[in-house]
Design an enzyme around this catalytic site. Structure first.
Site, PDB file in Angstrom:
ATOM      1  N   MET A  30      23.380 -26.013  31.488  1.00 28.63           N
ATOM      2  CA  MET A  30      23.067 -24.590  31.279  1.00 28.63           C
ATOM      3  C   MET A  30      21.981 -24.166  32.269  1.00 28.63           C
ATOM      4  SD  MET A  30      23.650 -23.761  27.304  1.00 28.63           S
ATOM      5  CE  MET A  30      22.101 -24.345  26.671  1.00 28.63           C
ATOM      6  N   LEU A  33      17.500 -26.607  35.924  1.00 29.57           N
ATOM      7  CA  LEU A  33      17.687 -28.040  36.107  1.00 29.57           C
ATOM      8  C   LEU A  33      16.369 -28.787  36.331  1.00 29.57           C
ATOM      9  CD1 LEU A  33      20.841 -27.995  38.443  1.00 29.57           C
ATOM     10  CD2 LEU A  33      20.729 -28.005  35.943  1.00 29.57           C
ATOM     11  N   HIS A  37      18.760 -33.800  34.756  1.00 30.77           N
ATOM     12  CA  HIS A  37      20.089 -33.354  35.209  1.00 30.77           C
ATOM     13  C   HIS A  37      20.453 -34.052  36.529  1.00 30.77           C
ATOM     14  CE1 HIS A  37      18.935 -29.589  32.873  1.00 30.77           C
ATOM     15  NE2 HIS A  37      20.085 -29.927  32.328  1.00 30.77           N
ATOM     16  N   GLY A 147      23.434 -36.050  28.999  1.00 35.19           N
ATOM     17  CA  GLY A 147      22.148 -36.699  28.750  1.00 35.19           C
ATOM     18  C   GLY A 147      22.061 -37.166  27.303  1.00 35.19           C
ATOM     19  N   GLN A 153      25.135 -34.269  20.369  1.00 41.00           N
ATOM     20  CA  GLN A 153      26.091 -33.586  21.241  1.00 41.00           C
ATOM     21  C   GLN A 153      27.036 -34.587  21.903  1.00 41.00           C
ATOM     22  OE1 GLN A 153      25.386 -30.057  23.913  1.00 41.00           O
ATOM     23  NE2 GLN A 153      25.051 -31.641  25.440  1.00 41.00           N
TER      24      GLN A 153
HETATM   25  O1  PAF Z   1      23.716 -29.773  27.011  1.00 44.47           O
HETATM   26  C1  PAF Z   1      23.919 -28.640  27.504  1.00 44.47           C
HETATM   27  O2  PAF Z   1      23.264 -28.207  28.466  1.00 44.47           O
HETATM   28  C2  PAF Z   1      24.996 -27.758  26.896  1.00 44.47           C
HETATM   29  O3  PAF Z   1      25.057 -27.923  25.518  1.00 44.47           O
HETATM   30  C3  PAF Z   1      26.377 -27.955  27.548  1.00 44.47           C
HETATM   31  C4  PAF Z   1      26.905 -29.343  27.328  1.00 44.47           C
HETATM   32  C5  PAF Z   1      26.285 -27.675  29.044  1.00 44.47           C
HETATM   33  C6  PAF Z   1      27.374 -26.971  26.939  1.00 44.47           C
HETATM   34  O4  PAF Z   1      26.972 -25.650  27.113  1.00 44.47           O
END
Ligand code: PAF
Length: 280
Positions: A30, A33, A37, A147, A153
């Site tokens: 998102m 960075l 990332h 990550g 997630q």
């Molecule tokens: O972890 C993130 O930055 C977000 O949840 C993702 C995986 C890019 C989905 O929008």
């Protein structure tokens, strides 16, 4: 590095690589960075022939409108970091490109998305599943990198590719930490100077759990210690601190209930909600 904003163009560019059987690595983000990332980009570059990074602040995963508005945005800086890291394609779609119509899909991940962040951020993981599936359909990567700070997630995304029969390998990369131990996060930039100082409490808690276990503290004793620590300052608001079985992701109350453990925390420091976890 090529910057692409439309799915059709992305598909056209990537089909050339697919036809040559190149391994496509994907890092969905998102934006805003940080080195965490970039470590995902590095991992993808190592394993794959081409790396695509997406930057899209996904509205459907924010259960709080203010949180969405506040989310940090640094597109030029991000593009430079990605270029320097050797990313081949940056996919930066607008909201209308990803959601030409309202996405009404409801996913069910069993117990994984009902607890912890699933409980405290209702609809969050459904929104994550909506956008990650759309991005996976658009990019069709061989491997996708996430990550481990977002432990829950990663479990959701692994389950998602199973449910949708997508031939994508999900790779969870280690958490990167600042010098004082704070897990790297785009949200850290939202902390004021005082809040950033106060945020140190999170790694202080998380990086001592394994030692507490070795010192024969019970899970309840550790949870009591955590609650006591966060009650010292009104800046903190603890959403949860739990220890779970790292294999089944079930919360445990006795050490005997698992052999591999994960401790997870979500705590507000001021208005900024930070999460962290340690596997031990
Ligand atoms: O972890 C993130 O930055 C977000 O949840 C993702 C995986 C890019 C989905 O929008």
């Amino acid at each position: 590095m090529q910057i692409i904003t439309k799915i059709a163009e992305l598909d056209y560019v990537l089909s050339k690589y697919r036809n040559q059987n190149k391994i496509i690595g994907f890092v969905p983000t998102m934006g805003a960075l940080h080195l965490g990332h970039i470590s995902l980009i590095n991992a993808s570059n190592k394993d794959c022939n081409i790396t695509i990074c997406s930057i899209f602040v996904n509205p459907t995963q924010f259960n709080d409108k203010k949180d969405l508005e506040r989310y940090p945005k640094t597109p030029e800086k991000d593009a430079k970091l990605l270029k320097d890291a050797g990313c081949s394609i940056l996919f930066m779609p607008e909201v209308d490109e990803m959601y030409p119509e309202t996405d009404t899909r409801i996913f069910d991940f069993g117990s994984i998305d009902k607890i912890l962040d699933g409980k405290f951020r209702p609809g969050h993981f459904n929104g994550v599943a909506q956008i990650v599936s759309k991005l996976f359909f658009a990019v069709k990567p061989n491997k996708a990198y996430f990550g481990s700070k977002d432990f829950q997630q990663v479990l959701v995304v692994k389950n998602l590719v199973k449910q949708l029969n997508l031939p994508i390998e999900i790779i969870a990369c280690p958490i990167l930490r600042e010098q004082d131990g704070l897990a790297m996060s785009s949200r850290n930039t939202l902390l004021s100077k005082d809040e950033r100082e106060a945020a140190k409490i999170i790694p202080e808690i998380m990086l001592t759990i394994a030692a507490h276990k070795s010192n024969n503290l019970s899970i309840k004793q550790i949870a009591d210690l955590v609650n006591k620590k966060v009650s010292t300052n009104s800046m903190y608001k603890l959403d949860y601190f739990v220890i779970a079985n790292a294999d089944s992701f079930e919360e445990i109350t006795e050490w005997e209930q698992a052999t591999n453990y994960v401790a997870l925390i979500a705590c507000f420091v001021g208005k900024v909600r930070l999460i962290d976890n340690v596997v031990f």
